[in-house]
Design an enzyme around this catalytic site. Sequence first.
Site, PDB file in Angstrom:
ATOM      1  CG  HIS A  57      -1.709   1.716   1.618  1.00  0.00           C
ATOM      2  ND1 HIS A  57      -1.412   2.249   2.945  1.00  0.00           N
ATOM      3  CD2 HIS A  57      -2.650   1.800   0.461  1.00  0.00           C
ATOM      4  CE1 HIS A  57      -1.446   3.811   2.476  1.00  0.00           C
ATOM      5  NE2 HIS A  57      -3.138   3.250   1.340  1.00  0.00           N
ATOM      6  CG  ASP A  59      -0.007   6.483   2.464  1.00  0.00           C
ATOM      7  OD1 ASP A  59      -1.079   5.978   1.588  1.00  0.00           O
ATOM      8  OD2 ASP A  59       0.387   5.760   2.919  1.00  0.00           O
ATOM      9  CG  ASP A 174      -5.499   4.168   4.446  1.00  0.00           C
ATOM     10  OD1 ASP A 174      -5.334   3.378   5.241  1.00  0.00           O
ATOM     11  OD2 ASP A 174      -3.628   5.142   4.449  1.00  0.00           O
ATOM     12  CG  HIS A 397      -5.305   7.364   1.439  1.00  0.00           C
ATOM     13  ND1 HIS A 397      -5.312   7.792   2.166  1.00  0.00           N
ATOM     14  CD2 HIS A 397      -5.757   6.226   0.346  1.00  0.00           C
ATOM     15  CE1 HIS A 397      -4.096   6.480   1.887  1.00  0.00           C
ATOM     16  NE2 HIS A 397      -4.501   5.980   1.308  1.00  0.00           N
TER      17      HIS A 397
END
Lengths: 964, 964
Positions: A57, A59, A174, A397
């Site tokens: 994951h 970002d 997320d 996000h």
Amino acid sequence: MATPVYTPFVFLLLLFQSRVWGFPVRQTPQESPTCGYKSCHATKPGMLNVHLVPHTHDDVGWLKTVDQYFYGDRNDIQHAGVQYILDSVVDQLLKNPDRRFIYVETAFFYRWWKQQTDDMQNTVKQLVNEGKAREGDEATTHYSAVIDQMTMGLRFLNDTFGHCGRPRVAWHIDPFGHAREHASMFAQARVIRAHSNLNPAPSPPGILPNGYNPPEGFCWDQSCDDPPIRDDPDLEDYNVDDVVTRFLSIAHAQALVYKTNHIIMTMGSDFQYENANLWYKNLDKLIRYVNQNQSNGSGVNVLYSTPSCYLQELHRANLTWPLKGDDFFPYADSDHDFWTGYFTSRPALKRYERISNSYLQTCNQLEVLGGPISRKGPFGAGYSETMKKAVAVAQHHDAVSGTEKQHVANDYARRLANGWAHCQVLVSNTLSSLSGSSAPRVYCEHLNVSVCPLTETSKKFSVNVYNPLARPVSWPVRLPVNGTAYSISDANGKAVDSQVVPVSQATAAVRRGRGYAVNELLFQVQAPPLGYSTYSVSLLQNGPPSPQSSPLSRAPTAVQNFFLSPSFRSYSLLSLCASFVTLRDFLSSLLCVCFPRYNASDGNNSESIQMSGAYIFRPNTSTPFIISKTCIYLHVFQYNSICRRPTKTFKRFIPWFSPWVSQVVRLYTDSRALELEWTVGPVPIGDDLGKEVISRLDSSINSSGVFYTDSNGREVLQRRKDYRPTWNLRQSEPIAGNYYPINSRAYIKDDKDQLTVVTDRSQGGGSIQDGSLEIMLHRRLLYDDVRGVGEPLNETSDIYPEGLVVRGRLLLSLSPPATAADTHRPLAQEVVLQPLITFTDGELHPSTRLEFSGLQAVLPPAVHMLTVSQWDQDSVLLRLEHQYQASESKEPSQPVTVNLQKLFSTLDVLGVSEMNLSANQWKDEMTRLDWKKHLPKRGGDPSVWEVNLKPMEIRTFLLRVRQR
Amino acid sequence: MATPVYTPFVFLLLLFQSRVWGFPVRQTPQESPTCGYKSCHATKPGMLNVHLVPHTHDDVGWLKTVDQYFYGDRNDIQHAGVQYILDSVVDQLLKNPDRRFIYVETAFFYRWWKQQTDDMQNTVKQLVNEGKAREGDEATTHYSAVIDQMTMGLRFLNDTFGHCGRPRVAWHIDPFGHAREHASMFAQARVIRAHSNLNPAPSPPGILPNGYNPPEGFCWDQSCDDPPIRDDPDLEDYNVDDVVTRFLSIAHAQALVYKTNHIIMTMGSDFQYENANLWYKNLDKLIRYVNQNQSNGSGVNVLYSTPSCYLQELHRANLTWPLKGDDFFPYADSDHDFWTGYFTSRPALKRYERISNSYLQTCNQLEVLGGPISRKGPFGAGYSETMKKAVAVAQHHDAVSGTEKQHVANDYARRLANGWAHCQVLVSNTLSSLSGSSAPRVYCEHLNVSVCPLTETSKKFSVNVYNPLARPVSWPVRLPVNGTAYSISDANGKAVDSQVVPVSQATAAVRRGRGYAVNELLFQVQAPPLGYSTYSVSLLQNGPPSPQSSPLSRAPTAVQNFFLSPSFRSYSLLSLCASFVTLRDFLSSLLCVCFPRYNASDGNNSESIQMSGAYIFRPNTSTPFIISKTCIYLHVFQYNSICRRPTKTFKRFIPWFSPWVSQVVRLYTDSRALELEWTVGPVPIGDDLGKEVISRLDSSINSSGVFYTDSNGREVLQRRKDYRPTWNLRQSEPIAGNYYPINSRAYIKDDKDQLTVVTDRSQGGGSIQDGSLEIMLHRRLLYDDVRGVGEPLNETSDIYPEGLVVRGRLLLSLSPPATAADTHRPLAQEVVLQPLITFTDGELHPSTRLEFSGLQAVLPPAVHMLTVSQWDQDSVLLRLEHQYQASESKEPSQPVTVNLQKLFSTLDVLGVSEMNLSANQWKDEMTRLDWKKHLPKRGGDPSVWEVNLKPMEIRTFLLRVRQR
């Protein structure tokens, strides 16, 4: 395992655009033998099947910028280097064909892909099986930007990997809550999604255990400390039996709360797999040793899997699944830890993202309308791609959500600015081509704080207003000037009413020396659909502004336009709030606008140590403090004496509330809405208290604990105080627990009145008291809220060293509920896709074309032209949207038909193919798992030229076009 | 770069043994075209050539145990997983043939190699070019263990990789100082070594910049935060120009202090390359971009290199290099930070390592003497390998050095115990075979604290004494018993003098309930060379010990044996120290033995904040405190009334100095040395002061600021107070800066007298005052000394929860300097290779062979049989050592000849080949860079059977043997 040996697969979704995809050759892609669901490992029907899903994951910016993450720079901030993750995973997948991986961050994959050799690209193509969709934030994004971002990524997948690269499931692991609109968009893009980061809920199939992390004790990333599988009996600490026992115990416990004999374990987390060998070496061993136990009757079968393989098994189970009609807001990870602060965090960035998306749509349209000259013209090489990428990345996000570190927020803003710089060249090229004038075009990006060097100094200039909507707009223009009187003429040479007023004290404070205009020139402009109109402005008289010499009026003043007649009936009643305004439409309602603040919790609280921070909103009391109980002073202007129609007069009231919170109330000619321009900051922190400033509208509407917010700018959801539709809420935070994201509008209503507020960016808000609507404007906090960002949300900048000043607008309308959408739908659209105002200095050449529309005709009010974007040399991507919900309005909520051949004024439409929403599949080829209760199939349209739109429908077309 | 494309290489040194190497087929290994120096990349003569040496430095235990490091377990303590390092480096070397790597920790490589598939092993064989030697600690290791360890690793290299795996240079990058003896051993093994971790010194070729780390800003490991090379101009933060500029600047600065146009940069550090992609990806780019600058005239050429390639270029430069005759002790990294504490740290572990090496030599010998039955016999499967590995690992510079965490020290001890358990089976099998008795053999490992369940309870048992030396020994035996009188007979049935004395109070305290003997049975045993002798012991009388009932004698008592006559002239003069002993040999000298302590610096010091810790010795004052100024009580025994020759009487004095420091002084029959048995602990820390306890010998010898210590148990070096032979010292720590490692002995002398102390383990010591010799016995510290171990050296255990109690021996001899070596050489040998005492219960079968020698004849006094170890089924590795330095003694310092065919009593020697010291090369094949001033070549021996040994020479032979 008894599964056949496949090639290992990496699953991808990518965000950016390349230019190869074949059109209009509508070949059905060849089904690869190991593609899609067919590539799943076999499961064992009689056993508990544990799907291990290796994933990372990553970002796209958070504690580091997107490029710092990509390269692994600034590892002192956070250890993360995505280039190495992709290197490593590809290496490891090649080592064992059983292995699987999903990779979803296209912004990174695209960077990596570009740097690979042909050999490596071919290797990766062999590995790629199926795309996975992962989007950005769901609370603070606007649907139009989300669709663009999705389109860009999926197109890259199609171009690069063909059929096998197309995602079948979405992977949303997320975001801090989930929006219903995102679900709808994914459904239209024909993907199913898996969630995480949610409130506790009874095991829906798409909700993951452990967030998106591995089960406790089974994290084998370089960032983890869990014991590896030590399976050499000659060495100390052999632990295979212990590992297997722990794993079986976790699997059985997890199976208890899931419906089928298939469970999923996400084997990965943030920026993991930089050294994928650690993970796979141990996962290989785990699978081997756990499955060896089957011969002892363990009944557990472990396999490498993917979300789509897992969902395929759930589908095969042929069970009935619950439907969820509400969304997942607000998210909380504990009783006092509501993630409702980020709805407003970094309000300036949120506005910049929103207006950048508006610029991008204009840039896209002008690329289509200008043709090739837009990209290579008199002003140089113009690009829309940079802006596309920048806006796409900003959807992350931890981007528009405002939960990144300050230097990362700066980086997002810089990217948007770079994007706009490239778009400006394109826009200049096209406007030059359409107008026939190659005069240098000047962009004034600080008009909101009355800064524009050209208008401040020029005695003669022209104003070009480009309108990206498919219907004409009327728009108030305010330009910083130093003259006291100007003559203005429109494209037809007709004189236009104008006023000159002094700049407000708030503006002088907020612009901080970036401009020195003493006045503002105000006038109303009109612009045709997908087109521009040009206004000429000439200085009549120089000198100090006349209004400043007039005495300040302190008497209550009634102003009105054709639609509204607000009056300041009493501004001495300021013990509760600052001013009372009555808005009269056909109705009347008492409305109070005030600016209270919440003091932020600093965690020194008996119940919980949670502080207010970038993510979390937690006031330290439930009653906000009125920032200033008295009006400091109130300017009331009634000018434009030359105007003969008082009902068309522009009115402005300037109530100052405090030195750091001010508001200008404006009523524009022809407008159905009252504009409240707020300016907040620098928020003082000398008292060591963080502050969260709201604007509260108190009305007499009997809202009965209910209010309404939009979902990503589209559909409207009902919110009820201290209540959730699908589960029993025990409310633990009376304010923060009742906040919801407001992307474009919120309203309260009763039988007679509906008070709607349209916002200019995503904000958080709630209705804490009946008749009251509050919107959080700005937040300045002194503590990190311990969700990883590691910084207090305490924004400063070179220009605002003592604290960021933010300015924005709320547009208020009061209507009967039955017709409220007729006002707020177009109003919100005008704010989201606002006109682009550009300037040229001096006299225009007489041959200049002063007005232009890209459309043959104005589209019906219900139709919004969501996307007009060049796809490749010969084709244009078009999205048409029905912008009303069913029964939201009378006439506009009816289905409507548009003829695609009669759309554009400059383009011949030679062919059309309808696509899915994300434009990565022909509409008539879409297939999808047929989930019970879900998604009735829709038939195709009878005609390709006549396009029918039902309420809220978006239809996506690829048009083959030729410039006329 | 203009270099030809080679296969990439990994350079290895490995520690453990396998069994494939061909012998006696003495083929000259085929020269591989890319082997050794030939594999080096071409350099550019006119440029500054920067040799980048990728490497990792993987402690074989430190903060984690060796297996925790291997597997990457307990990453919460330290992130380090060696299995992944090797996986990753091999992967990365395959990606680019230009890349190079050196790997030196064989303990890890061996573990990894075992777990690889045949395919991977073959792949690695293709990669391996040349071995690299890396050893362990240099200060606290004994040369015999070092040679064994080196042999094991190099043999593995030969077996696995053949000729190309043979090291040409040594790689010593982390020991805390360097010993001269190590240099000598490496020279004999024909390797050159590179150093680091040294005092500042003017650029000798083998001393590295930056320790063994990369230059600042160029660490691209996952554990580093330096910026990666960001070379995509499309992304933000392109930094190639910055990186190249910084690199050139560092290279030019480094070149200023080195002699040639070749410099070395070590690109790696502790446990790096777990994700080698990070390093190599950036190194590839660095080389590309820096060398691209050559076209701009940069004059710098960067290349992947290895230490041997670098040294080859230094050799080609044909310069004259300085010779260094002294060693690199003591090491200091700052004025007050002398690494002289670890010379003594963990004294119990240091002793256990030393005695384990003694056991291992016995185990090796008995494997040869017993033949195949030793490994598979009546007591099961016996192995020497486990002990070989355990002792080899214990040589590591964070093992025997005592600078590891407590749990890691425990792990080393457990490994040694496991090793000994496997050896015990082998020893039992062999002794059973040699003696003809299969009676169960009992091992009593706690005889030093008078614990042995068998002797404590048995009325009749036999004692087997195995002597691993090549000459007969006489050895005092002390057995815990509960009887008061015993009859003892030797192998010939002859009665042996014995005494029964009560166990000392110190012993009762130190054994902590592990035994309950009230008495000790004392007698002297003799054992033949490489053989055993058996003694039978029968209880005569049970009951309370008679000596306890006799009144405590407080009168001064003179005792003497044939050699010594010490007398306690005054034990009331305890204000300075506890007892005065005069030793008379042919000479006499006043000697004072006392036990002062230093209080450790806690860092609260004006000059520096350095604390005393596991590494660093820093007393807080230069004057030690006498622990106890008065004798608590003094037992004086004169017994063995049945002994008719008073000169052969065993004498014991028990001066108690304090409740936690005690000493027993013993004078054994036939011994030229006085034994001081010290027991120290638990060191009290109730005053919050760490303490470092020394034993100080104050004599009237006029030592003139000079004393002598051995180097790794072999050659003796002169040490001069506040002085270094090769550079100007500004002494900043008057005590710690004058401490040196004492591996086996130290002495002071003047024209007449030499006082020599032989230690039973490695200890630190100094001569602070003329005539005085102090030896640090035990250290208990309350602070970590900030060199990474992260724990104070505060040893406790289950048995000693209130602090470790340690017991040991110092052996004192007083001689004329000219003949001192005649005493201390054999004495130290007896302590290093002490007899193994084993037991059988009950009556022995009459047919039992009670005495055995593996030698045909006693070897000359100068000859030490350093190694007798099974090599493969038909061959035995033999090392003979001349144990005297030239002119150290008269007769013994002469060259001596041994006939190899007449050596063993049980083996026929069929063939012999001489090898280099580390037994990885035939002696007549050795070639070596011919360094100016260095290492004159030696000619071969005329005869293979008659072996001549010059002083201090060790010769290594592989014997083809057949059991008789």
